[in-house]
Design a protein around this motif. Structure first.
Motif, PDB file in Angstrom:
ATOM      1  N   LEU A 169     -12.992  14.690  -6.873  1.00  0.00           N
ATOM      2  CA  LEU A 169     -12.541  14.300  -5.547  1.00  0.00           C
ATOM      3  C   LEU A 169     -11.476  13.204  -5.586  1.00  0.00           C
ATOM      4  CD1 LEU A 169     -15.969  14.370  -3.681  1.00  0.00           C
ATOM      5  CD2 LEU A 169     -14.267  16.181  -3.873  1.00  0.00           C
ATOM      6  N   GLU A 170     -11.224  12.661  -6.768  1.00  0.00           N
ATOM      7  CA  GLU A 170     -10.254  11.569  -6.856  1.00  0.00           C
ATOM      8  C   GLU A 170      -9.048  11.899  -7.708  1.00  0.00           C
ATOM      9  OE1 GLU A 170     -12.345   8.233  -8.402  1.00  0.00           O
ATOM     10  OE2 GLU A 170     -13.648   8.009  -6.649  1.00  0.00           O
ATOM     11  N   ALA A 171      -9.094  13.031  -8.387  1.00  0.00           N
ATOM     12  CA  ALA A 171      -8.055  13.320  -9.378  1.00  0.00           C
ATOM     13  C   ALA A 171      -6.667  13.369  -8.744  1.00  0.00           C
ATOM     14  CB  ALA A 171      -8.364  14.639 -10.083  1.00  0.00           C
ATOM     15  N   ALA A 172      -6.555  14.015  -7.596  1.00  0.00           N
ATOM     16  CA  ALA A 172      -5.235  14.205  -6.999  1.00  0.00           C
ATOM     17  C   ALA A 172      -4.617  12.874  -6.601  1.00  0.00           C
ATOM     18  CB  ALA A 172      -5.334  15.132  -5.793  1.00  0.00           C
ATOM     19  N   VAL A 173      -5.395  12.014  -5.986  1.00  0.00           N
ATOM     20  CA  VAL A 173      -4.818  10.742  -5.530  1.00  0.00           C
ATOM     21  C   VAL A 173      -4.481   9.849  -6.724  1.00  0.00           C
ATOM     22  CG1 VAL A 173      -6.915   9.374  -5.189  1.00  0.00           C
ATOM     23  CG2 VAL A 173      -4.947   9.020  -3.717  1.00  0.00           C
ATOM     24  N   ARG A 174      -5.256   9.944  -7.767  1.00  0.00           N
ATOM     25  CA  ARG A 174      -4.950   9.163  -8.971  1.00  0.00           C
ATOM     26  C   ARG A 174      -3.632   9.632  -9.584  1.00  0.00           C
ATOM     27  NH1 ARG A 174      -8.775   5.846 -11.029  1.00  0.00           N
ATOM     28  NH2 ARG A 174     -10.790   5.935  -9.964  1.00  0.00           N
ATOM     29  N   GLY A 175      -3.459  10.937  -9.626  1.00  0.00           N
ATOM     30  CA  GLY A 175      -2.205  11.477 -10.157  1.00  0.00           C
ATOM     31  C   GLY A 175      -1.027  11.058  -9.292  1.00  0.00           C
ATOM     32  N   ALA A 176      -1.217  11.074  -7.990  1.00  0.00           N
ATOM     33  CA  ALA A 176      -0.137  10.689  -7.078  1.00  0.00           C
ATOM     34  C   ALA A 176       0.227   9.223  -7.273  1.00  0.00           C
ATOM     35  CB  ALA A 176      -0.555  10.946  -5.634  1.00  0.00           C
ATOM     36  N   ALA A 177      -0.782   8.380  -7.489  1.00  0.00           N
ATOM     37  CA  ALA A 177      -0.508   6.961  -7.704  1.00  0.00           C
ATOM     38  C   ALA A 177       0.240   6.752  -9.021  1.00  0.00           C
ATOM     39  CB  ALA A 177      -1.816   6.165  -7.701  1.00  0.00           C
ATOM     40  N   LEU A 178      -0.113   7.533 -10.035  1.00  0.00           N
ATOM     41  CA  LEU A 178       0.615   7.448 -11.303  1.00  0.00           C
ATOM     42  C   LEU A 178       2.073   7.833 -11.095  1.00  0.00           C
ATOM     43  CD1 LEU A 178      -1.784   9.027 -13.960  1.00  0.00           C
ATOM     44  CD2 LEU A 178      -1.078   6.641 -13.768  1.00  0.00           C
ATOM     45  N   GLU A 179       2.283   8.931 -10.383  1.00  0.00           N
ATOM     46  CA  GLU A 179       3.651   9.371 -10.113  1.00  0.00           C
ATOM     47  C   GLU A 179       4.394   8.304  -9.310  1.00  0.00           C
ATOM     48  OE1 GLU A 179       5.303  11.950 -11.163  1.00  0.00           O
ATOM     49  OE2 GLU A 179       7.013  12.113  -9.808  1.00  0.00           O
ATOM     50  N   GLY A 180       3.679   7.685  -8.394  1.00  0.00           N
ATOM     51  CA  GLY A 180       4.284   6.613  -7.609  1.00  0.00           C
ATOM     52  C   GLY A 180       4.788   5.491  -8.507  1.00  0.00           C
ATOM     53  N   ALA A 181       3.991   5.121  -9.493  1.00  0.00           N
ATOM     54  CA  ALA A 181       4.404   4.062 -10.414  1.00  0.00           C
ATOM     55  C   ALA A 181       5.557   4.536 -11.288  1.00  0.00           C
ATOM     56  CB  ALA A 181       3.218   3.633 -11.269  1.00  0.00           C
ATOM     57  N   VAL A 182       5.462   5.759 -11.773  1.00  0.00           N
ATOM     58  CA  VAL A 182       6.513   6.284 -12.659  1.00  0.00           C
ATOM     59  C   VAL A 182       7.843   6.373 -11.911  1.00  0.00           C
ATOM     60  CG1 VAL A 182       7.267   8.288 -13.991  1.00  0.00           C
ATOM     61  CG2 VAL A 182       4.902   7.530 -14.152  1.00  0.00           C
ATOM     62  N   THR A 183       7.818   6.951 -10.716  1.00  0.00           N
ATOM     63  CA  THR A 183       9.084   7.105  -9.996  1.00  0.00           C
ATOM     64  C   THR A 183       9.599   5.772  -9.462  1.00  0.00           C
ATOM     65  OG1 THR A 183       7.770   7.810  -8.127  1.00  0.00           O
ATOM     66  CG2 THR A 183       9.050   9.501  -9.186  1.00  0.00           C
ATOM     67  N   SER A 184       8.731   4.779  -9.344  1.00  0.00           N
ATOM     68  CA  SER A 184       9.214   3.466  -8.930  1.00  0.00           C
ATOM     69  C   SER A 184       9.840   2.728 -10.103  1.00  0.00           C
ATOM     70  CB  SER A 184       8.069   2.618  -8.368  1.00  0.00           C
ATOM     71  OG  SER A 184       7.453   3.276  -7.288  1.00  0.00           O
ATOM     72  N   GLY A 185       9.791   3.310 -11.274  1.00  0.00           N
ATOM     73  CA  GLY A 185      10.417   2.693 -12.438  1.00  0.00           C
ATOM     74  C   GLY A 185       9.589   1.605 -13.067  1.00  0.00           C
TER      75      GLY A 185
END
Lengths: 563, 161
Positions: free
Chosen positions: A388-404
């Protein structure tokens, strides 16, 4: 949107991010948001790991709904429901994710007409009328508005906890969402004061999380190239998504995607129909009882359902698992079909799968697990992620990655190489849909095709852009259209019309069209560049109107290729 | 519908197609050097698209080989190629390279790398490519005679999935 109207109590819980008082030189870290059909979550990279924010009731999973009960609408973030049934009085709008960007001829919209709030369709290809019951009057709204109200609450909650303004976000979206639906999501975010950095298909967010886990466990960074193939199956209340991904060295390459708007909501409605007495309106009580029964059936062979419908009718029934599976057979078959299709598209055999990742609420259903395990020829389901948490965790990772953001320990040396979930192409050869960029093409992508005229001395051509998988245009989503003018007089079949499509890394689609004449190497008229989608509501009508107005006079056919 | 009958997208030769006949096959070679490049700078084509299509052409100055693009030696194993692709992806992918800029150049760069990877990671496509490259550059190694069988093959059909 009057933000002041929403009061969000600052969270008592200590979120423990010392870095959140961001010094201005640091880039803002984008938050990850998973807007689910039934529940929603929000997370952020806190400098060393993903942290899921909690609402005032200490919940990580926040029910996705907005009530219009009082003067001011209130969403599931701030609003306290005394009882589950309160959501079912008609005053609350939920399941917005299933309604957003759909027209009133869509079967998914029709399936939503059983919900307690008002979903009215005129069946003419325009947006449905949606309204909540407030003081015995229907107050109209739109899925975007409801989403925006909800997102504002999420944003205010995050700002209170992180003690900084929140603007950039990464959202997860279903694989089957059309680009038109994606723009509706973006619009809802804009209404809520959020800027969307990425809209990630849900399984690709999970793929990113998986890539990070793989990288942490195996330290042979890409050197040995030990590539792991994973199937990601994600089924929530509204949508079912599948991805095949090849992962090594923190890079997750999406090999194929497949998705469909089926989910727990369909299972719930099938079950309600099955247990309801004849001629009984689907009531909130029934819905709660059916939901509860489905949950209990995940670890019980049969359940006793007792509901007093209050109108003299009582339901007393034993529902066993086989019965439940029979009632929902079509849904389960569709799940299987999606996985089979995705494996085929990825050119992977079930036996080659290293890991089977199953997430989303419906991944708990025993039948779903059995089916998917069978297709993937795996006995075990990957245990490294919380379904139930995998998707939001992945999105947060992408958020950090794309924020540089850089992590000294390399936890953010991650990358998802995305693929297009749906083909994009044009109408040509009569009513055919001719893909220019096929499904499962690596993004960023740029491809072109040549077309030609169907009439002698045809001066203009209509370029109509669709997205989808159907062979004829009617089966696909219309994204937009424009007219290419100034084609020099020539016999039909001579002018060369180049249609080029470009999808950049942030998934923006641009369409270029140019007219060339044989022997000449430069376009005869200025190239047209159009960002898609251009259609707004009522896109069902646009295609019809174009057809009425122009018929086949401005048609195109594909230019024969040299073999 | 005038247009519908004679053409079929996938099998243009299976159907007799009178409306199409005016386009003589050779004119398709015009596609190889996308004329659109010169059209306008907004057509961000430039580097990339010609490259892909240049491979079969001999007249052009020898472009970097796909091996050069991936920075691997000619004899690289498929493992090498995969990890080189991943290494370059981590450098050149627009998500990593251009932090929120309109990084069209890194997108082009990455598309090149991906195209190279698609060819070299597929044993069949790779052997075709190798033979073609050997024949063109007349290298010191024994040039296995790649005969004419692939000459007509069109690289634009090398779609990656």
């Amino acid at each position: 949107m009057a933000e002041a109207a929403y009061t969000v109590a600052s969270d008592s819980e200590n979120t423990g991010e010392e870095k959140s008082s961001s010094s201005p030189s640091l880039p803002e870290i984008a938050l990850g948001i998973d807007i689910g059909t039934s529940q929603c979550s929000i997370a952020v990279w806190n400098g060393s790991q993903v942290h899921i924010l909690r609402n005032t009731r200490n919940q990580k999973l926040i029910k996705s709904f907005v009530t219009f009960k009082d003067e001011v609408p209130a969403g599931g973030v701030s609003n306290q429901l005394a009882h589950e049934q309160e959501m079912l009085t008609g005053a609350a709008i939920f399941n917005m994710k299933r309604l957003v960007g759909r027209v009133d001829t869509d079967p998914v919209v029709h399936a939503s007409k059983n919900l307690p709030f008002l979903v009215q369709t005129l069946d003419i290809g325009v947006r449905p009328f949606i309204a909540a019951l407030v003081n015995n009057a229907w107050r109209s709204t739109t899925p975007e508005e409801v989403l925006a109200i909800f997102l504002v609450e999420l944003r205010l909650m995050a700002e209170a906890q992180l003690k900084r303004p929140v603007r950039n976000v990464v959202l997860t979206v279903p694989v089957s969402f059309s680009r038109f639906q994606l723009t509706r999501f973006e619009r809802a975010c804009a209404m809520a004061g959020l800027h969307v950095l990425r809209l990630m298909p849900e399984p690709t967010a999970i793929a990113l999380l998986y890539a990070q886990q793989q990288q942490m466990t195996t330290h042979d960074n890409m050197g040995s190239g030990s590539e792991r193939l994973a199937v990601i199956f994600n089924m929530g209340a509204g949508y079912c998504d599948v991805a095949v991904t090849a992962t090594a060295g923190g890079v997750s390459q999406i090999k194929a995607l497949a998705g469909s708007p089926i989910g727990g909501e369909d299972i719930l409605q099938n079950t309600i129909r099955h247990i309801a007495p004849p001629n009984e309106e689907a009531s909130g009580l029934l819905r709660v009882a059916a939901q509860d029964a489905i949950h209990r059936l995940t670890d019980q062979e049969n359940v006793q359902i007792e509901v007093d419908l209050g109108n003299g009718n009582k339901i007393s029934k034993v529902l066993d698992r086989l019965e439940f599976e029979e009632v929902n057979q079509k849904v389960f078959e569709e799940c299987e079909r999606l996985v089979v299709q995705c494996l085929r598209d990825a050119r992977v055999n079930g036996g080659d799968i290293d890991d089977l990742i199953m997430v989303g609420g419906c991944s708990y259903i025993p039948k779903v697990r059995t089916i998917i395990k069978n297709v993937c020829k795996k006995d075990e389901i990957y245990k490294g992620v919380n379904p139930l948490e995998a998707a939001v965790r992945g999105a947060a990772l992408e958020g950090a990655v794309t924020s540089g953001i850089h992590d000294p320990f390399g936890s953010l040396d991650l990358l998802t190489i995305q693929a297009t979930p749906l083909a994009v192409g044009v109408r040509a050869n009569g009513n055919k849909f001719i893909p220019v960029i096929p499904r499962n093409t690596m993004v960023p992508a740029r491809k072109d095709l040549f077309f030609t005229t169907v009439q002698d001395n045809q001066k203009e051509a209509l370029i109509i852009i669709y997205e989808g998988e159907g062979e004829t245009v009617e089966e696909n989503h219309l994204l937009g259209y424009f007219k290419l003018v100034g084609i020099p007089p020539a016999p039909k079949g001579v002018p060369e019309i180049n249609v080029c499509m470009d999808i950049d890394a942030s998934n923006a689609l641009r369409v270029f069209a140019a007219v060339l004449m044989p022997g000449s190497s430069s376009p005869v008229v200025p190239v047209i560049e159009v960002r898609m989608p251009t259609v707004d509501d009522g896109h069902g009508w646009c295609a019809q109107a174009l057809n009425v107005k122009y018929g086949a006079t401005l048609d195109l056919i594909t230019l024969q290729r040299k073999m | 519908m005038l247009s519908s009958s004679p053409t079929s997208f996938t099998h243009p030769f299976l159907s007799s197609s009178p409306p199409l006949s005016p386009i003589s096959p050779p004119s398709r070679t015009a596609r190889i050097s996308p004329p659109l490049v010169s059209a306008s700078c907004s057509y961000t084509y430039t580097e990339d698209s010609p490259r892909l299509h240049q491979i079969p052409r001999r007249l052009t100055t020898v472009p970097a080989s796909l091996y050069d693009v991936l920075e691997v030696p000619l004899g690289a194993t498929s493992q090498d190629i995969k990890s080189a692709y991943r290494r370059l992806a981590r450098i050149c992918h627009p998500d990593v390279a251009g932090t929120d800029r309109t990084s069209s150049s890194s997108a082009d760069e990455f598309m090149k790398i991906h195209a190279a990877y698609c060819t070299l990671s597929d044993p069949e496509k790779r052997s075709v490519y190798d033979r073609r490259m050997l024949r063109r550059s007349r290298p010191l190694t024994v040039g296995t005679s790649g005969l004419g069988s692939y000459v007509g093959r069109n690289w634009e059909t090398d779609q990656c999935w």
